[in-house]
Design a protein around this motif. Structure first.
Motif, mmCIF file in Angstrom:
data_model
loop_
_atom_site.group_PDB
_atom_site.id
_atom_site.type_symbol
_atom_site.label_atom_id
_atom_site.label_comp_id
_atom_site.label_asym_id
_atom_site.label_seq_id
_atom_site.Cartn_x
_atom_site.Cartn_y
_atom_site.Cartn_z
ATOM 1 N N ASP A 64 -12.958 54.894 -19.245
ATOM 2 C CA ASP A 64 -14.423 54.841 -19.155
ATOM 3 C C ASP A 64 -14.873 53.999 -17.972
ATOM 4 O O ASP A 64 -15.847 54.342 -17.297
ATOM 5 N N ARG A 108 -2.841 50.280 -16.418
ATOM 6 C CA ARG A 108 -3.570 50.807 -17.569
ATOM 7 C C ARG A 108 -5.046 50.422 -17.584
ATOM 8 O O ARG A 108 -5.507 49.809 -18.545
ATOM 9 N N PRO A 109 -5.797 50.795 -16.574
ATOM 10 C CA PRO A 109 -7.231 50.504 -16.624
ATOM 11 C C PRO A 109 -7.905 51.432 -17.642
ATOM 12 O O PRO A 109 -7.369 52.478 -18.003
ATOM 13 N N GLU A 110 -9.066 51.044 -18.102
ATOM 14 C CA GLU A 110 -9.789 51.860 -19.071
ATOM 15 C C GLU A 110 -10.405 53.068 -18.385
ATOM 16 O O GLU A 110 -11.043 52.950 -17.340
#
Length: 82
Positions: free
Chosen positions: A41, A37-39
């Motif tokens: 943005d 779950r990386p961001e």
């Protein structure tokens, strides 16, 4: 194009992501990360550091599971403007 794929791999790895695969299939670039779950943005920021934002069409960030593999991958896909 392979230079750009290598540059994408290096940029994501330099930012601390575990890269499973970087590929191009008929003009669609796919970057698969072993991060769950990386961001979004942050991923776009890395992408735009390698490919000019104006040349990126339809960036998409999804997750996938792979049969026979543990965990979830995050996949960034986009098309390049010619």
């Amino acid at each position: 194009m392979s230079d750009q794929l290598d540059a994408l791999r290096e940029a994501f790895e330099a930012d601390g992501y575990d890269v499973a695969d970087v590929s191009d299939n008929r003009g669609q670039v796919r970057v698969a990360l072993l991060e769950e779950r990386p961001e979004a943005d942050a991923l776009r920021e890395v992408l735009y550091g390698v490919v000019d934002e104006e040349d990126v069409l339809g960036p998409n960030i999804t997750t996938e599971t792979t049969d026979g593999a543990d965990g979830v991958r995050t996949v960034l896909t986009f098309r390049r403007r010619d």
